[in-house]
Scaffold this motif. Structure first.
Motif, PDB file in Angstrom:
ATOM      1  N   ARG A   5      -2.496  -4.754  -1.805  1.00 50.96           N
ATOM      2  CA  ARG A   5      -1.692  -3.752  -1.114  1.00 50.96           C
ATOM      3  C   ARG A   5      -0.208  -4.022  -1.350  1.00 50.96           C
ATOM      4  NH1 ARG A   5      -2.663  -4.476   4.345  1.00 50.96           N
ATOM      5  NH2 ARG A   5      -4.825  -4.860   3.804  1.00 50.96           N
ATOM      6  N   ARG A   6       0.114  -5.321  -1.309  1.00 52.09           N
ATOM      7  CA  ARG A   6       1.509  -5.700  -1.474  1.00 52.09           C
ATOM      8  C   ARG A   6       2.012  -5.325  -2.872  1.00 52.09           C
ATOM      9  NH1 ARG A   6       4.205 -11.605  -0.335  1.00 52.09           N
ATOM     10  NH2 ARG A   6       6.067 -11.234  -1.582  1.00 52.09           N
ATOM     11  N   LYS A   8       0.846  -3.001  -4.744  1.00 48.60           N
ATOM     12  CA  LYS A   8       0.926  -1.538  -4.851  1.00 48.60           C
ATOM     13  C   LYS A   8       2.216  -1.018  -4.235  1.00 48.60           C
ATOM     14  CE  LYS A   8      -3.868  -0.151  -5.326  1.00 48.60           C
ATOM     15  NZ  LYS A   8      -5.118  -0.237  -4.590  1.00 48.60           N
ATOM     16  N   GLN A   9       2.619  -1.627  -3.109  1.00 43.72           N
ATOM     17  CA  GLN A   9       3.850  -1.202  -2.436  1.00 43.72           C
ATOM     18  C   GLN A   9       5.081  -1.563  -3.254  1.00 43.72           C
ATOM     19  OE1 GLN A   9       3.889  -2.944   1.426  1.00 43.72           O
ATOM     20  NE2 GLN A   9       2.549  -1.384   2.289  1.00 43.72           N
ATOM     21  N   GLU A  10       5.077  -2.806  -3.759  1.00 46.78           N
ATOM     22  CA  GLU A  10       6.296  -3.295  -4.401  1.00 46.78           C
ATOM     23  C   GLU A  10       6.431  -2.821  -5.841  1.00 46.78           C
ATOM     24  OE1 GLU A  10       6.243  -7.499  -3.892  1.00 46.78           O
ATOM     25  OE2 GLU A  10       6.933  -7.387  -1.812  1.00 46.78           O
ATOM     26  N   HIS A  11       5.287  -2.529  -6.454  1.00 53.61           N
ATOM     27  CA  HIS A  11       5.336  -2.130  -7.866  1.00 53.61           C
ATOM     28  C   HIS A  11       4.583  -0.816  -8.074  1.00 53.61           C
ATOM     29  CE1 HIS A  11       6.768  -6.219  -8.616  1.00 53.61           C
ATOM     30  NE2 HIS A  11       5.779  -6.632  -7.867  1.00 53.61           N
ATOM     31  N   PRO A  12       5.146   0.280  -7.569  1.00 58.55           N
ATOM     32  CA  PRO A  12       4.427   1.571  -7.642  1.00 58.55           C
ATOM     33  C   PRO A  12       4.227   2.057  -9.069  1.00 58.55           C
ATOM     34  CG  PRO A  12       6.660   1.864  -6.792  1.00 58.55           C
ATOM     35  CD  PRO A  12       6.452   0.405  -6.910  1.00 58.55           C
ATOM     36  N   HIS A  19      -2.408  -3.769 -11.160  1.00 59.45           N
ATOM     37  CA  HIS A  19      -2.417  -4.304  -9.791  1.00 59.45           C
ATOM     38  C   HIS A  19      -3.559  -5.263  -9.600  1.00 59.45           C
ATOM     39  CE1 HIS A  19      -0.126  -0.523  -8.378  1.00 59.45           C
ATOM     40  NE2 HIS A  19       0.677  -1.568  -8.281  1.00 59.45           N
ATOM     41  N   SER A 104       9.649  -7.325 -11.822  1.00 58.04           N
ATOM     42  CA  SER A 104       8.978  -6.043 -12.036  1.00 58.04           C
ATOM     43  C   SER A 104       7.774  -6.174 -12.951  1.00 58.04           C
ATOM     44  CB  SER A 104       9.979  -5.039 -12.626  1.00 58.04           C
ATOM     45  OG  SER A 104      10.527  -5.578 -13.818  1.00 58.04           O
TER      46      SER A 104
END
Ligand SMILES: [Zn+2]
Length: 350
Positions: A5-6, A8-12, A19, A104
């Motif tokens: 989840r983390r 996905k949030q930080e690296h859309p 992921h 990134s």
């Protein structure tokens, strides 16, 4: 999953599989890091000829069980500090990677997480309380300074409990102030440390009091026998008359089993008149034996793990003429421990 989840949030911008692979790789590398930490303890222990029995990995670290306590303070110090040093080394390596790969990218994100995780592992394990590495380091220093292993163990045990209670309180505080998950985790780890601290102090105390003793030292040389054909009613009368709680059962001069009060009580009272000792006893092949030379500490561990109260002592097994020479009971071992701890360290000096 939280990791996924983390990411996905930080690296859309990452793809789904990116992921996923980064998450799995990070978890695997984290466990590898914990293993590396434990292996570094093991390598140093083996250098001192101390065998490593097992390595267990937990979610928040690991535990390397060694066969015996080190015999010198400096050895314990070096074995203990190897782990945090290894984690610190990994942390530096992963942070080095973050300089080469930006956050990134997968590698950069993975490296920075693992850098932080290993840094935490090093710092957390350095807390000066048993059973953490820091507690062992602390004990080694107290031990080296006072030359008193028992005292050092107690001191490190107390500081371990102090750390554990602090973590439990902090965890509870967190839970009531909105950090529910973090709070529960902190309290849980604190509780784990509390148990381990109590256990290691108790273990050392037992080890100290039983050092140098073997089965022959505490066994009772008198081994009462009971015939197999008598009823349980008659057996209970014999127990009440003599106060002896355990008998070897013989039939035609042959040993056929062992009978004791515990086994007697497992048969309902109203069946005592109709059942023979031979029918209720522990049959010969199920009896656990000991030898006169068996160290008392190991014998006590065997008694406890098998949940039995006594073991007959047999000598001459090696030369082919086994003979029952006595019986060791849990009580007799506990009595020795009590007496020795009453008399203090003078009596147990090695
Ligand atoms: Zn460690």
């Amino acid at each position: 999953m939280a990791l996924l989840r983390r990411f996905k949030q930080e690296h859309p911008l990452w793809t789904g599989s990116q992921h996923w692979t980064t998450g799995v790789l990070t978890s695997l590398l984290f466990f590898a890091s914990v293993l590396f930490h434990e292996l570094s303890h093991s390598v140093v222990a083996q250098h001192y000829k101390i065998r490593v029995v097992s390595i267990t990995l937990f979610l928040f670290g690991g535990l390397a069980r060694i066969e015996r306590e080190p015999s010198k303070a400096i050895q314990e110090f070096n074995i203990a500090i190897a782990g945090p040093l290894a984690s610190g080394f990994l942390s530096v390596c992963f942070f080095g990677l973050t300089l080469l790969f930006p956050y990134s990218q997968s590698v950069g994100a993975l490296a920075s997480l693992l850098g932080v995780a290993n840094g935490w592992l090093a710092v957390f394990n350095l807390l000066p309380g048993f059973p953490l590495d820091g507690g062992r380091i602390f004990r080694a220093m107290v031990w080296g300074a006072t030359k008193d292993f028992e005292k050092a163990t107690r001191v490190a045990g107390y500081s371990g409990k102090l750390i554990a209670y602090t973590m439990i309180l902090l965890g509870a505080y967190g839970v009531f102030n909105g950090f529910v998950r973090l709070g529960i985790w902190t309290a849980f780890i604190g509780w784990f440390i509390l148990n381990a601290a109590q256990e290691s102090v108790a273990q050392v105390a037992v080890r100290e009091t039983l050092a140098g003793l073997s089965a022959a030292d505490v066994m009772s040389k008198e081994v009462p026998t009971a015939p197999g054909h008598i009823t349980l009613e008659e057996y209970s009368a014999e127990v009440l008359r003599t106060g002896r709680r355990v008998h070897l059962v013989v039939s035609d001069d042959r040993l056929v089993g062992m009978m004791n009060v515990h086994t007697l009580n497992s048969v309902p009272r109203y069946e005592w008149a109709h059942n023979s000792v031979q029918a209720a006893m522990i049959p010969r092949e199920k009896i656990l034996w000991t030898s006169p030379e068996e160290p008392l500490l190991r014998l006590l561990e065997r008694l406890l793990s098998a949940d039995v109260n006594q073991m007959p002592v047999v000598s001459g097994v090696t030369n082919g003429a086994p003979q029952i020479v006595g019986i060791v009971t849990r009580d007799s071992i506990l009595r020795v421990m009590q007496t020795r701890s009453e008399l203090g360290p003078l009596a147990t000096s090695r």
